[in-house]
Design a protein around this motif. Structure first.
Motif, PDB file in Angstrom:
ATOM      1  N   SER A 195       0.960  -1.328  -0.130  1.00 61.63           N
ATOM      2  CA  SER A 195       0.011  -0.032   0.037  1.00 61.63           C
ATOM      3  C   SER A 195       0.739   1.164   0.073  1.00 61.63           C
ATOM      4  O   SER A 195       2.033   1.232   0.252  1.00 61.63           O
ATOM      5  N   ARG A 196       0.416   2.307  -0.233  1.00 63.52           N
ATOM      6  CA  ARG A 196       1.061   3.544  -0.355  1.00 63.52           C
ATOM      7  C   ARG A 196       1.850   3.608   0.846  1.00 63.52           C
ATOM      8  O   ARG A 196       1.510   3.415   1.964  1.00 63.52           O
ATOM      9  N   SER A 197       3.055   4.426   0.672  1.00 61.29           N
ATOM     10  CA  SER A 197       4.256   4.582   1.492  1.00 61.29           C
ATOM     11  C   SER A 197       4.919   3.165   2.198  1.00 61.29           C
ATOM     12  O   SER A 197       5.254   3.262   3.122  1.00 61.29           O
ATOM     13  N   GLY A 198       4.493   2.390   1.291  1.00 61.44           N
ATOM     14  CA  GLY A 198       5.088   0.781   1.552  1.00 61.44           C
ATOM     15  C   GLY A 198       6.591   0.530   1.578  1.00 61.44           C
ATOM     16  O   GLY A 198       7.150  -0.275   2.042  1.00 61.44           O
ATOM     17  N   SER A 199       7.392   1.685   1.274  1.00 62.44           N
ATOM     18  CA  SER A 199       8.876   1.478   1.159  1.00 62.44           C
ATOM     19  C   SER A 199       9.069   1.306   2.934  1.00 62.44           C
ATOM     20  O   SER A 199      10.351   0.437   2.893  1.00 62.44           O
ATOM     21  N   ASP A 200       8.472   1.592   3.649  1.00 66.96           N
ATOM     22  CA  ASP A 200       8.681   1.318   5.085  1.00 66.96           C
ATOM     23  C   ASP A 200       8.499   0.034   5.367  1.00 66.96           C
ATOM     24  O   ASP A 200       9.370  -0.486   6.262  1.00 66.96           O
ATOM     25  N   ILE A 201       7.422  -0.728   4.609  1.00 61.98           N
ATOM     26  CA  ILE A 201       7.278  -2.145   4.916  1.00 61.98           C
ATOM     27  C   ILE A 201       8.546  -2.858   4.433  1.00 61.98           C
ATOM     28  O   ILE A 201       9.112  -3.754   4.990  1.00 61.98           O
ATOM     29  N   THR A 202       9.154  -2.583   3.229  1.00 65.71           N
ATOM     30  CA  THR A 202      10.104  -3.118   2.633  1.00 65.71           C
ATOM     31  C   THR A 202      11.409  -3.120   3.632  1.00 65.71           C
ATOM     32  O   THR A 202      12.140  -4.099   3.839  1.00 65.71           O
ATOM     33  N   GLY A 203      11.685  -2.002   4.013  1.00 61.82           N
ATOM     34  CA  GLY A 203      12.787  -1.521   4.978  1.00 61.82           C
ATOM     35  C   GLY A 203      12.755  -2.802   6.247  1.00 61.82           C
ATOM     36  O   GLY A 203      13.554  -3.425   6.675  1.00 61.82           O
ATOM     37  N   SER A 204      11.554  -2.846   6.479  1.00 63.82           N
ATOM     38  CA  SER A 204      11.297  -3.756   7.799  1.00 63.82           C
ATOM     39  C   SER A 204      11.280  -5.208   7.450  1.00 63.82           C
ATOM     40  O   SER A 204      11.705  -6.025   8.179  1.00 63.82           O
ATOM     41  N   ILE A 205      10.811  -5.460   6.262  1.00 68.10           N
ATOM     42  CA  ILE A 205      11.108  -6.963   6.005  1.00 68.10           C
ATOM     43  C   ILE A 205      12.563  -7.208   5.537  1.00 68.10           C
ATOM     44  O   ILE A 205      13.009  -8.533   6.104  1.00 68.10           O
ATOM     45  N   LEU A 206      13.371  -6.373   5.099  1.00 73.24           N
ATOM     46  CA  LEU A 206      14.717  -6.393   5.093  1.00 73.24           C
ATOM     47  C   LEU A 206      15.582  -6.628   6.264  1.00 73.24           C
ATOM     48  O   LEU A 206      16.444  -7.503   6.565  1.00 73.24           O
ATOM     49  N   ALA A 207      15.071  -5.642   7.211  1.00 75.31           N
ATOM     50  CA  ALA A 207      15.775  -5.688   8.487  1.00 75.31           C
ATOM     51  C   ALA A 207      15.234  -7.129   9.234  1.00 75.31           C
ATOM     52  O   ALA A 207      16.188  -7.676   9.668  1.00 75.31           O
ATOM     53  N   ASN A 208      14.144  -7.746   9.006  1.00 74.37           N
ATOM     54  CA  ASN A 208      13.976  -9.055   9.525  1.00 74.37           C
ATOM     55  C   ASN A 208      14.647 -10.009   8.798  1.00 74.37           C
ATOM     56  O   ASN A 208      15.394 -10.910   9.571  1.00 74.37           O
ATOM     57  N   GLY A 209      14.820 -10.026   7.631  1.00 76.68           N
ATOM     58  CA  GLY A 209      15.262 -11.127   6.678  1.00 76.68           C
ATOM     59  C   GLY A 209      16.477 -11.234   7.007  1.00 76.68           C
ATOM     60  O   GLY A 209      17.393 -12.198   6.919  1.00 76.68           O
ATOM     61  N   THR A 210      17.598 -10.044   7.024  1.00 77.81           N
ATOM     62  CA  THR A 210      18.878  -9.938   7.179  1.00 77.81           C
ATOM     63  C   THR A 210      19.268 -10.083   8.591  1.00 77.81           C
ATOM     64  O   THR A 210      20.634 -10.267   8.871  1.00 77.81           O
ATOM     65  N   LYS A 211      18.477 -10.189   9.654  1.00 81.15           N
ATOM     66  CA  LYS A 211      18.824 -10.095  10.908  1.00 81.15           C
ATOM     67  C   LYS A 211      19.563  -8.951  11.255  1.00 81.15           C
ATOM     68  O   LYS A 211      20.634  -9.026  12.038  1.00 81.15           O
ATOM     69  N   ALA A 212      19.186  -7.649  11.002  1.00 80.84           N
ATOM     70  CA  ALA A 212      19.715  -6.447  11.313  1.00 80.84           C
ATOM     71  C   ALA A 212      19.887  -6.262  12.667  1.00 80.84           C
ATOM     72  O   ALA A 212      18.818  -6.757  13.598  1.00 80.84           O
ATOM     73  N   ASP A 213      20.695  -5.582  13.286  1.00 76.48           N
ATOM     74  CA  ASP A 213      20.603  -5.006  14.538  1.00 76.48           C
ATOM     75  C   ASP A 213      19.664  -3.827  14.880  1.00 76.48           C
ATOM     76  O   ASP A 213      19.192  -3.460  15.832  1.00 76.48           O
ATOM     77  N   LEU A 214      19.672  -2.942  13.760  1.00 81.49           N
ATOM     78  CA  LEU A 214      18.612  -1.774  13.831  1.00 81.49           C
ATOM     79  C   LEU A 214      18.137  -1.588  12.429  1.00 81.49           C
ATOM     80  O   LEU A 214      18.792  -1.653  11.310  1.00 81.49           O
ATOM     81  N   TYR A 215      16.920  -0.961  12.679  1.00 85.21           N
ATOM     82  CA  TYR A 215      16.219  -0.556  11.184  1.00 85.21           C
ATOM     83  C   TYR A 215      16.049   1.083  11.286  1.00 85.21           C
ATOM     84  O   TYR A 215      15.184   1.682  12.302  1.00 85.21           O
ATOM     85  N   GLU A 216      16.742   2.012  10.555  1.00 81.26           N
ATOM     86  CA  GLU A 216      16.669   3.129  10.646  1.00 81.26           C
ATOM     87  C   GLU A 216      15.637   3.576   9.574  1.00 81.26           C
ATOM     88  O   GLU A 216      15.985   3.281   8.378  1.00 81.26           O
ATOM     89  N   ASN A 217      14.903   4.594   9.940  1.00 81.07           N
ATOM     90  CA  ASN A 217      13.905   4.988   9.156  1.00 81.07           C
ATOM     91  C   ASN A 217      14.023   6.435   8.857  1.00 81.07           C
ATOM     92  O   ASN A 217      13.768   7.142   9.721  1.00 81.07           O
ATOM     93  N   PHE A 218      14.649   6.906   7.835  1.00 81.99           N
ATOM     94  CA  PHE A 218      15.066   8.624   7.703  1.00 81.99           C
ATOM     95  C   PHE A 218      13.960   9.348   7.057  1.00 81.99           C
ATOM     96  O   PHE A 218      13.481   8.852   5.921  1.00 81.99           O
ATOM     97  N   THR A 219      13.644  10.249   7.773  1.00 86.02           N
ATOM     98  CA  THR A 219      12.257  10.960   7.187  1.00 86.02           C
ATOM     99  C   THR A 219      12.747  12.594   7.134  1.00 86.02           C
ATOM    100  O   THR A 219      13.998  12.847   7.234  1.00 86.02           O
ATOM    101  N   ASP A 220      11.626  13.397   7.352  1.00 88.42           N
ATOM    102  CA  ASP A 220      12.034  14.844   7.436  1.00 88.42           C
ATOM    103  C   ASP A 220      11.396  15.582   8.816  1.00 88.42           C
ATOM    104  O   ASP A 220      11.106  16.650   8.824  1.00 88.42           O
ATOM    105  N   VAL A 221      11.247  14.641   9.885  1.00 91.15           N
ATOM    106  CA  VAL A 221      11.017  15.302  11.131  1.00 91.15           C
ATOM    107  C   VAL A 221      11.926  14.650  12.125  1.00 91.15           C
ATOM    108  O   VAL A 221      12.610  13.637  12.009  1.00 91.15           O
ATOM    109  N   ASP A 222      12.291  15.599  13.185  1.00 88.51           N
ATOM    110  CA  ASP A 222      13.245  15.129  14.026  1.00 88.51           C
ATOM    111  C   ASP A 222      12.648  13.866  15.127  1.00 88.51           C
ATOM    112  O   ASP A 222      13.634  13.111  15.351  1.00 88.51           O
ATOM    113  N   ALA A 223      11.668  13.809  15.371  1.00 85.64           N
ATOM    114  CA  ALA A 223      11.086  12.794  15.923  1.00 85.64           C
ATOM    115  C   ALA A 223       9.621  12.574  16.009  1.00 85.64           C
ATOM    116  O   ALA A 223       8.913  13.306  15.118  1.00 85.64           O
ATOM    117  N   VAL A 224       8.901  11.447  16.328  1.00 84.75           N
ATOM    118  CA  VAL A 224       7.303  11.477  16.493  1.00 84.75           C
ATOM    119  C   VAL A 224       7.014  12.222  17.465  1.00 84.75           C
ATOM    120  O   VAL A 224       7.639  12.282  18.674  1.00 84.75           O
TER     121      VAL A 224
END
Ligand code: ASP
Length: 454
Positions: A195-224
């Motif tokens: 669904s729209r904005s789904g690149s966030d989903i790809t990143g999360s799938i890749l983090a899971n599949g590669t057993k990453a230590d951290l998933y960093e999601n860069f956007t245009d705000v300092d924080a939530v």
């Protein structure tokens, strides 16, 4: 090893790409880079994905649309010029797009998906070329070659479980891997998008599949933010929250991160760090499994409107086996999804997004409830807003509901409904849309501006 995802506004111009490059090279553990299509450069700009959708639709209906096509090529070409890449890459993007536009139109959803996805695909190729141009070892990786397989549901696909195992091999590729977000391939080898904005989903799938230590999601705000910043001026930033809290906050104002994107990272226990490309030294917001519950009972307040409620009452409902299932079956027959179901001994209320139902559907549902389930009363109320008060620490605090309802009553808000499940991670208040903003302000004031009264 980190998976790093950059959103559209982080990739909207050559100037932004320079920042992305600096971020990636400043930390050698940033190995897998997931990219969106170029987004908006300024408020009224159009995202490349939206241009691609318009272009695909125009080709479907009229056969051609040179002006939109030119606009799309111009977006890539101005980026390439700014970062000193040759015309060759633009020619490749142009011929790829033209061949997609002239492709098979038998299934319009798949046709549109293939064109939509080219926004990220071509951007990943361009970014990999840019990294190499700057002397960094970088490989563009196509999702099919990497084994990212998805269900055959154009526009809202889901990942297939085998993909996780396939993706582990990405770790073995030398240098930086540039991976296009937003799409995978179905079993027939066709492009299908999330669904729209789904690149966030790809990143999360890749983090899971590669057993990453951290998933960093860069956007245009300092924080939530802890509340919708269009309602409360300069609200507090959230430094850390749990997956569950983030999920409960997924209503309007908290859409910096796609709600479906939490699941793969959550399942693998990988923390997510939301950060700002324009201010990368800011710590951002971390989404984790568990956190120290130090900052008072409430971490954030989310709100959204456009809901309606179906109130159903039937005397002795509590003794009737299968009543709830039959009610939900009727909703299912009309393809409706619901948000909450608060209930009492003889009544049940279903809260759902009102744009799913037109007047005729409402009448039909009421009739079926009365005729098939012999209910005493059905009442449909429109124009409701939902306000979610969220925080894991509510469980350990006495009086949070009392504080919230007092704050609302002092703001002269009439609460239509309250719902708190036994998980106690959130409290839902339904109010009339006209009182939505004053409710959010009152609750924010109570939980974030006042010295706690406990
Ligand atoms: N470019 C796509 C969109 O605008 C996907 C994304 O950016 O995540 O929805």
């Amino acid at each position: 090893m980190k998976v790093v995802k950059f959103g559209g506004s982080s990739l909207a111009s050559g100037h932004q790409l320079e920042k992305v490059l600096d971020i990636v090279v400043s930390d050698p553990s940033r190995k897998i880079v997931v990219v969106s299509a170029p987004g908006k450069r300024f408020g009224h700009d159009t995202k490349v994905t939206d241009l691609l959708i318009s272009c695909a639709k125009a080709y479907l209906h009229k056969g051609e649309t040179p002006d939109i096509l030119d606009k799309i090529i111009e977006r890539y070409s101005s980026i390439a010029n700014e970062i000193g890449l040759s015309e060759e890459i633009i020619q490749q993007i142009k011929s790829d797009l033209i061949s997609l536009l002239n492709g098979d139109k038998k299934n319009p959803d798949r046709y549109i998906d293939a064109i939509k996805a080219s926004g990220e695909d071509n951007n990943a190729k361009l970014i990999a070329a840019f990294f190499r141009h700057k002397g960094i070892e970088a490989t563009y990786m196509n999702p099919k070659d990497a084994g990212l397989f998805v269900t055959d549901e154009p526009g809202y696909t889901q990942v297939l479980p085998d993909s996780y195992t396939n993706l582990y091999q990405l770790r073995n590729i030398p240098g930086v891997v540039v991976f296009p977000g937003f799409f995978g391939y179905n079993e027939a080898g066709e492009v299908i998008t999330f669904s729209r904005s789904g690149s966030d989903i790809t990143g999360s799938i890749l983090a899971n599949g590669t057993k990453a230590d951290l998933y960093e999601n860069f956007t245009d705000v300092d924080a939530v933010f802890s509340v919708n910043p269009t309602i409360v001026d300069q609200p507090k930033e959230i430094t850390e929250l749990t997956y569950r809290e983030m999920r409960e906050l997924s209503y309007a104002g908290f859409n910096v991160f796609h709600d479906e994107a939490l699941i793969p990272a959550f399942r693998a226990g990988i923390p997510v760090n939301i950060k700002n490309t324009n201010n990368p030294s800011a710590p951002g917001t971390k989404i984790v499994s568990q956190r120290q519950l130090t900052n008072g009972p409430v971490v954030g307040i989310a709100n959204d409107n456009g809901f309606c409620s179906i109130y159903i009452s039937k005397y002795l409902m509590n003794k009737e086996i299968g009543f709830g299932r039959k009610v939900l079956q009727i909703l299912e027959d009309y393809g409706l999804t619901y948000e909450h179901i608060p209930s009492g001994i003889d009544d049940i209320t279903i809260i759902l997004k009102q744009d799913q139902m037109d007047e005729q559907t409402e009448i039909a549902i009421s009739e079926r409830l009365k005729n098939e389930l012999s209910v005493d009363e059905v009442l449909i109320e429109h124009n409701l807003a939902l306000i979610m008060v969220v925080g894991e620490a509510m469980r350990h605090n006495v009086g949070t509901t009392a504080r919230a309802s007092r704050a609302l009553s002092e703001a002269k808000v009439n609460i239509e409904m309250i719902n708190q499940g036994c998980s106690e991670v959130s409290m839902m208040f339904a109010v009339k849309e006209a009182q939505e903003k004053q409710s959010v302000k009152a609750l924010y004031e109570e939980f974030f501006s006042k010295v706690p009264a406990y």
